[in-house]
Motif scaffolding. Sequence first.
Motif, mmCIF file in Angstrom:
data_model
loop_
_atom_site.group_PDB
_atom_site.id
_atom_site.type_symbol
_atom_site.label_atom_id
_atom_site.label_comp_id
_atom_site.label_asym_id
_atom_site.label_seq_id
_atom_site.Cartn_x
_atom_site.Cartn_y
_atom_site.Cartn_z
ATOM 1 N N ASN A 79 0.805 -1.226 0.000
ATOM 2 C CA ASN A 79 0.000 0.000 0.000
ATOM 3 C C ASN A 79 0.831 1.265 0.000
ATOM 4 O O ASN A 79 0.288 2.367 -0.173
ATOM 5 N N SER A 80 2.127 1.146 0.229
ATOM 6 C CA SER A 80 2.968 2.346 0.315
ATOM 7 C C SER A 80 4.379 2.030 -0.173
ATOM 8 O O SER A 80 5.358 2.387 0.464
ATOM 9 N N ALA A 81 4.462 1.365 -1.307
ATOM 10 C CA ALA A 81 5.761 0.987 -1.866
ATOM 11 C C ALA A 81 6.598 2.223 -2.150
ATOM 12 O O ALA A 81 6.103 3.214 -2.706
ATOM 13 N N GLU A 82 7.851 2.169 -1.793
ATOM 14 C CA GLU A 82 8.720 3.333 -1.896
ATOM 15 C C GLU A 82 8.749 3.900 -3.311
ATOM 16 O O GLU A 82 8.660 5.126 -3.512
ATOM 17 N N GLY A 83 8.877 3.050 -4.308
ATOM 18 C CA GLY A 83 8.953 3.542 -5.682
ATOM 19 C C GLY A 83 7.685 4.235 -6.132
ATOM 20 O O GLY A 83 7.722 5.230 -6.860
ATOM 21 N N VAL A 84 6.539 3.718 -5.685
ATOM 22 C CA VAL A 84 5.256 4.332 -6.031
ATOM 23 C C VAL A 84 5.109 5.680 -5.342
ATOM 24 O O VAL A 84 4.766 6.693 -5.976
ATOM 25 N N VAL A 85 5.376 5.708 -4.042
ATOM 26 C CA VAL A 85 5.231 6.952 -3.273
ATOM 27 C C VAL A 85 6.186 8.019 -3.794
ATOM 28 O O VAL A 85 5.805 9.186 -3.976
ATOM 29 N N ARG A 86 7.429 7.636 -4.053
ATOM 30 C CA ARG A 86 8.437 8.602 -4.504
ATOM 31 C C ARG A 86 8.059 9.214 -5.849
ATOM 32 O O ARG A 86 8.045 10.445 -6.007
ATOM 33 N N ARG A 87 7.739 8.367 -6.803
ATOM 34 C CA ARG A 87 7.426 8.884 -8.141
ATOM 35 C C ARG A 87 6.138 9.703 -8.149
ATOM 36 O O ARG A 87 6.069 10.765 -8.783
ATOM 37 N N ALA A 88 5.110 9.233 -7.426
ATOM 38 C CA ALA A 88 3.858 9.988 -7.380
ATOM 39 C C ALA A 88 4.044 11.318 -6.662
ATOM 40 O O ALA A 88 3.495 12.351 -7.087
ATOM 41 N N SER A 89 4.831 11.323 -5.587
ATOM 42 C CA SER A 89 5.080 12.563 -4.845
ATOM 43 C C SER A 89 5.839 13.570 -5.698
ATOM 44 O O SER A 89 5.521 14.776 -5.689
ATOM 45 N N LYS A 295 -6.412 -2.362 -11.645
ATOM 46 C CA LYS A 295 -6.057 -2.863 -10.320
ATOM 47 C C LYS A 295 -4.569 -2.749 -9.997
ATOM 48 O O LYS A 295 -4.108 -1.711 -9.565
ATOM 49 N N GLY A 296 -3.777 -3.804 -10.209
ATOM 50 C CA GLY A 296 -2.395 -3.837 -9.749
ATOM 51 C C GLY A 296 -1.421 -2.936 -10.469
ATOM 52 O O GLY A 296 -0.255 -2.865 -10.093
ATOM 53 N N ILE A 297 -1.869 -2.211 -11.483
ATOM 54 C CA ILE A 297 -0.943 -1.480 -12.345
ATOM 55 C C ILE A 297 -0.252 -0.309 -11.648
ATOM 56 O O ILE A 297 0.888 0.004 -11.960
ATOM 57 N N ALA A 298 -0.904 0.355 -10.705
ATOM 58 C CA ALA A 298 -0.376 1.634 -10.220
ATOM 59 C C ALA A 298 -0.292 1.717 -8.701
ATOM 60 O O ALA A 298 -0.317 2.816 -8.142
ATOM 61 N N GLY A 299 -0.180 0.596 -8.018
ATOM 62 C CA GLY A 299 0.061 0.608 -6.587
ATOM 63 C C GLY A 299 -1.015 1.258 -5.755
ATOM 64 O O GLY A 299 -0.755 1.703 -4.633
ATOM 65 N N GLY A 300 -2.225 1.338 -6.276
ATOM 66 C CA GLY A 300 -3.332 1.903 -5.513
ATOM 67 C C GLY A 300 -3.932 3.156 -6.109
ATOM 68 O O GLY A 300 -5.004 3.584 -5.692
ATOM 69 N N LEU A 301 -3.261 3.752 -7.084
ATOM 70 C CA LEU A 301 -3.845 4.915 -7.758
ATOM 71 C C LEU A 301 -4.704 4.446 -8.923
ATOM 72 O O LEU A 301 -4.432 3.399 -9.521
ATOM 73 N N TYR A 325 -9.757 12.331 -17.277
ATOM 74 C CA TYR A 325 -8.739 11.921 -16.309
ATOM 75 C C TYR A 325 -7.899 10.737 -16.769
ATOM 76 O O TYR A 325 -6.957 10.343 -16.075
ATOM 77 N N GLY A 326 -8.233 10.132 -17.889
ATOM 78 C CA GLY A 326 -7.547 8.912 -18.324
ATOM 79 C C GLY A 326 -6.046 9.114 -18.449
ATOM 80 O O GLY A 326 -5.588 10.001 -19.177
ATOM 81 N N GLY A 327 -5.271 8.274 -17.757
ATOM 82 C CA GLY A 327 -3.821 8.432 -17.793
ATOM 83 C C GLY A 327 -3.358 9.650 -17.025
ATOM 84 O O GLY A 327 -2.396 10.322 -17.429
ATOM 85 N N ASN A 328 -4.009 9.937 -15.891
ATOM 86 C CA ASN A 328 -3.606 11.068 -15.057
ATOM 87 C C ASN A 328 -2.107 10.999 -14.762
ATOM 88 O O ASN A 328 -1.572 9.921 -14.496
ATOM 89 N N PRO A 329 -1.396 12.118 -14.770
ATOM 90 C CA PRO A 329 0.064 12.076 -14.619
ATOM 91 C C PRO A 329 0.541 11.508 -13.286
ATOM 92 O O PRO A 329 1.585 10.853 -13.230
ATOM 93 N N VAL A 330 -0.202 11.733 -12.201
ATOM 94 C CA VAL A 330 0.210 11.177 -10.910
ATOM 95 C C VAL A 330 0.038 9.657 -10.929
ATOM 96 O O VAL A 330 0.902 8.910 -10.464
ATOM 97 N N ALA A 331 -1.072 9.191 -11.491
ATOM 98 C CA ALA A 331 -1.292 7.749 -11.597
ATOM 99 C C ALA A 331 -0.262 7.100 -12.518
ATOM 100 O O ALA A 331 0.213 5.991 -12.247
ATOM 101 N N CYS A 332 0.099 7.771 -13.592
ATOM 102 C CA CYS A 332 1.124 7.237 -14.500
ATOM 103 C C CYS A 332 2.473 7.136 -13.792
ATOM 104 O O CYS A 332 3.188 6.133 -13.950
ATOM 105 N N ALA A 333 2.819 8.147 -13.018
ATOM 106 C CA ALA A 333 4.071 8.096 -12.267
ATOM 107 C C ALA A 333 4.048 6.927 -11.289
ATOM 108 O O ALA A 333 5.033 6.190 -11.141
ATOM 109 N N ALA A 334 2.908 6.731 -10.627
ATOM 110 C CA ALA A 334 2.779 5.613 -9.701
ATOM 111 C C ALA A 334 2.934 4.280 -10.422
ATOM 112 O O ALA A 334 3.567 3.349 -9.912
ATOM 113 N N ALA A 335 2.365 4.172 -11.601
ATOM 114 C CA ALA A 335 2.470 2.930 -12.372
ATOM 115 C C ALA A 335 3.917 2.623 -12.730
ATOM 116 O O ALA A 335 4.359 1.471 -12.645
ATOM 117 N N LEU A 336 4.654 3.626 -13.113
ATOM 118 C CA LEU A 336 6.067 3.408 -13.423
ATOM 119 C C LEU A 336 6.820 2.942 -12.183
ATOM 120 O O LEU A 336 7.688 2.068 -12.262
#
Length: 451
Positions: A79-89, A295-301, A325-336
């Motif tokens: 729910n709070s993977a470092e890579g997801v949080v860092r990129r989304a932040s 679902k699992g693509i973006a760590g919760g976003l 909203y499709g492909g929102n930039p914060v969600a895309c960052a989280a997915a990466l």
Amino acid sequence: MGASQPGGPSLPQERRLVTAIPGPKSTELMNRRNAAVPRGVSTTLPVFVTQAGGGVVVDVDGNSLIDFGSGIAVTSVGNSAEGVVRRASEQLQRFTHTCFMVTPYESYVAVAEQLNELTPGDHDKRTALFNSGAEAVENAIKIARAHTKRPAVVVFDHGYHGRTNLTMALTAKNMPYKESFGPFAPEVYRVPVAYPYRWLTGAKNCAEEAAAQAIDAITKQIGAHNVAAVVIEPILGEGGFIEPAKGFLPRIVEFCRENGIVFVADEIQTGFCRTGQWFACEDEGIVPDLITTAKGIAGGLPLAAVTGRAEIMDSAHAGGLGGTYGGNPVACAAALGAIETMRALDLNGAARRIGEIMLGRLGAMSEKFAEIGDVRGRGAMIAIELVEPGSKEPNPELAGALAKACHAQGLVVLTAGTYGNVLRFLPPLVIPEDLLVEGLDLLEQAFAATV
């Protein structure tokens, strides 16, 4: 145990109960929720979460619960993977939205490139991003219809594809998904699926007979030349984690190829390492024409996608696909960040290990408890089907009672199945092994106390 989750913030990975479940603060919040939110939005376990990560969720009363649900297969990386949080932040600091259809940004393209690479097949692909699984399925059907110039869509018994009007038509189960919400979209047809445990002539005959029945229904009742798309989950999720008998899916794909029908793999619940492979359809070497993910693509976003053959994906006219909203930039960052985490931690390997442990323990439980009629699934997508002892009569009351008993002891589990008699297990792929084992211990204790 006190260890922190892999790749995430320091959060003790332990079950800890300091109040009854739910506790007083959660109960107070539930009263507020009931006064503000309609009853149609249901709640499985009425505890309000303040922190989550690894294999635990922590509620407002300070209870730490073992998570066998992952937000319904969403938080596979935690729910709070470092890579997801860092990129989304980092993305939040730059901008939250522009709309890709107005002024685009690189992260959307980067996610599309990743999906084009990761999904099965080495053909030229394109990816379009959306917000939810249902939206992805709807757009896959739009694309298939544009490509084939045909109206009909074929789905399968026990399938689930969403809660919008079209996807309700695709979904098999009436309650709670469809009851009182019709009429539904037309030109949707349902055919048999190879359900080994419940196939009347036995699991051995299931694949061949189910495929023959499905194909006969399509050719005789619909006309293959009228079918734009066949849509199926490689493992049926809400229907009860039904893994179609081996050989069934390849025969359906072959039929689609022979008749110019677009084969759509709905990998919304099964995708992104959940079954021990990037995508569940890889198990039988299936290469879909289109594949839907979420679902699992973006760590919760919220993020979803349709990926497929370039010539099919390009069938829709310019402006025909998209959404604000499709492909929102914060969600895309989280997915990466999520995909980066999956690669770095080998979460396919982690899922396979989870499957080995769970199937071994649940198989042993099935020898002790006659109410377990079937143990099935792959990787970290495992289920048990509950029946009346000595028969295959569904036992939804036991499923509910076991779920309640697990919840009371601090284990988050989910029910499923067309008959409501399945317990399904979707632990985060980063769950520590000792927590996984403890959760299975709690499940076995719930059985011993309930049956």
